[in-house]
Design a protein around this motif. Sequence first.
Motif, PDB file in Angstrom:
ATOM      1  N   GLN A   1       0.674  -1.260  -0.154  1.00  0.00           N
ATOM      2  CA  GLN A   1       0.263  -0.444  -0.206  1.00  0.00           C
ATOM      3  C   GLN A   1       0.589   1.232  -0.133  1.00  0.00           C
ATOM      4  O   GLN A   1       0.259   1.992  -0.069  1.00  0.00           O
ATOM      5  CB  GLN A   1      -0.841   0.169   1.060  1.00  0.00           C
ATOM      6  N   ASN A   2       1.881   1.237   0.461  1.00  0.00           N
ATOM      7  CA  ASN A   2       2.815   2.840   1.181  1.00  0.00           C
ATOM      8  C   ASN A   2       4.166   2.191   0.208  1.00  0.00           C
ATOM      9  O   ASN A   2       4.570   3.576   0.079  1.00  0.00           O
ATOM     10  CB  ASN A   2       3.063   2.403   2.744  1.00  0.00           C
ATOM     11  N   ILE A   3       4.373   1.376  -0.478  1.00  0.00           N
ATOM     12  CA  ILE A   3       5.831   1.383  -1.381  1.00  0.00           C
ATOM     13  C   ILE A   3       5.777   1.701  -2.502  1.00  0.00           C
ATOM     14  O   ILE A   3       4.926   0.739  -3.486  1.00  0.00           O
ATOM     15  CB  ILE A   3       6.764   0.342  -1.194  1.00  0.00           C
ATOM     16  N   ALA A   4       5.602   2.741  -3.201  1.00  0.00           N
ATOM     17  CA  ALA A   4       4.293   2.877  -4.591  1.00  0.00           C
ATOM     18  C   ALA A   4       5.528   2.306  -5.586  1.00  0.00           C
ATOM     19  O   ALA A   4       4.714   1.721  -6.515  1.00  0.00           O
ATOM     20  CB  ALA A   4       5.268   4.513  -5.123  1.00  0.00           C
ATOM     21  N   ALA A   5       6.770   1.956  -5.526  1.00  0.00           N
ATOM     22  CA  ALA A   5       7.104   1.419  -6.797  1.00  0.00           C
ATOM     23  C   ALA A   5       6.802  -0.023  -6.401  1.00  0.00           C
ATOM     24  O   ALA A   5       6.881  -0.625  -7.967  1.00  0.00           O
ATOM     25  CB  ALA A   5       9.343   1.326  -6.691  1.00  0.00           C
ATOM     26  N   LEU A   6       7.055  -0.439  -5.299  1.00  0.00           N
ATOM     27  CA  LEU A   6       6.459  -2.420  -5.064  1.00  0.00           C
ATOM     28  C   LEU A   6       4.863  -1.944  -6.014  1.00  0.00           C
ATOM     29  O   LEU A   6       4.745  -2.860  -6.836  1.00  0.00           O
ATOM     30  CB  LEU A   6       6.396  -2.257  -3.555  1.00  0.00           C
TER      31      LEU A   6
END
Length: 422
Positions: free
Chosen positions: A162-167
């Motif tokens: 939810q919080n790591i954009a690249a992932l």
Amino acid sequence: MEEKYILSLDIGTTTIRSYIYNSRAEVVGKAVDQVKLEYPSHGFVEINPDQLWTSIVEVVKKSWQDAGLSAGQMTALGISTQRSTFITWSRSTGKPFHHFITWKDMRADKLVKQWNDSFIFKLFKAGAYTLYLLLRSKRFKAGSSLKFMNTQTTVRLSWALQNIAALKDAAHKGDAMFGTLDTWLLYKLTAGKLHVTDASSASATGFFDPFTLQWAGWCTSLFRIPVDSLPTVVDTAGDHFTHTDKSVWGHEIPIRCCMADQTASIWGSCCFNEGDVKLTMGTGTFFNINTGTSPHCSVAGLYPLIGWRLGDEVQYVAEGAINDTATVIKWAQNLGLFDKPEDTAAIANSVPDSDGVCFIPAFSGLGPPYNDGTAASGFIGMKPTTTRAHLVRATLESLAFRTRQLHACAVAETNYEFHTIR
């Protein structure tokens, strides 16, 4: 007859250890290094993967130097790793999207509480209990008392998605790969050829069903974990791990075993029979019971795990844990209660008791039989007569009392009589 050597590599939460054994199981070489934990924000506990990889490669080389041997003389490599610590990386580039998020990390604590209190999860547990009443299946009984915990991978992985954009973007494109520490290590050792985990490590994530021996579809759907990012679950030992790539140590070494550290400890303690129990106290305290060929169904918090899987043989384990054993000692040391941990026995024995002072060791909440993630640490019962020695004694006693509670929980939940703890 030519001597044969086995390389044993253990990556725990605080140390990396490499031991070399000869054919008589004698240690002929060893080396140890520290795992460098990072704390970038409050509640965050991480490991830099590049730094860890460099340390692993070097500590193995040092163990060979200590033994006067080389990579080409190694017959086999066996691996044990800390559990529930995970990382994600790009399928196309092999580069990680973030540092390792360790099992001690608390960043998803709010999510854990939200999920445990959510209507949908309560409905899920009610449905599981109804199915248990109808079918009397231990699997559904376990589901009716299920509770999410920070130490499991599930909610922390959901937080990362939810919080790591690249992932998040990579997961949407099918470019994300997930792995606990063992998975990532095998991927690195084989130059990207393997994306696997063994059954013992998979069972500690929280979203692998020990009853069906598969990734739990209900959980991956509920938390939107992309199934195509998950590793293949394999047996604990065998030739399916292939061998290390030449680029790592200049010579291929057959990898023959990869196992979660606590279940590896059970094996190493020779707890092969149902009812055997071992207790280890390190970063955490882990009370593990061999439950034979059937997973344990707990209502008080003993977690059902897979000890090892070898072909058709699946050995199960029930585990109770205290997550803050080393944290408590380190905190007390930093507080100035003592200079070195080895000083604590003399300080505690300098007084007849704790003078009524009690310490609650709950920096990461309290596990079985309370299972209260909101519990907090602290001294109670302090008075004007309280001294440093009383505080030290209360701190040490708290760990002993919590271990006794794990034992009592295990006795209450199982039919085993524990005569020996290894």
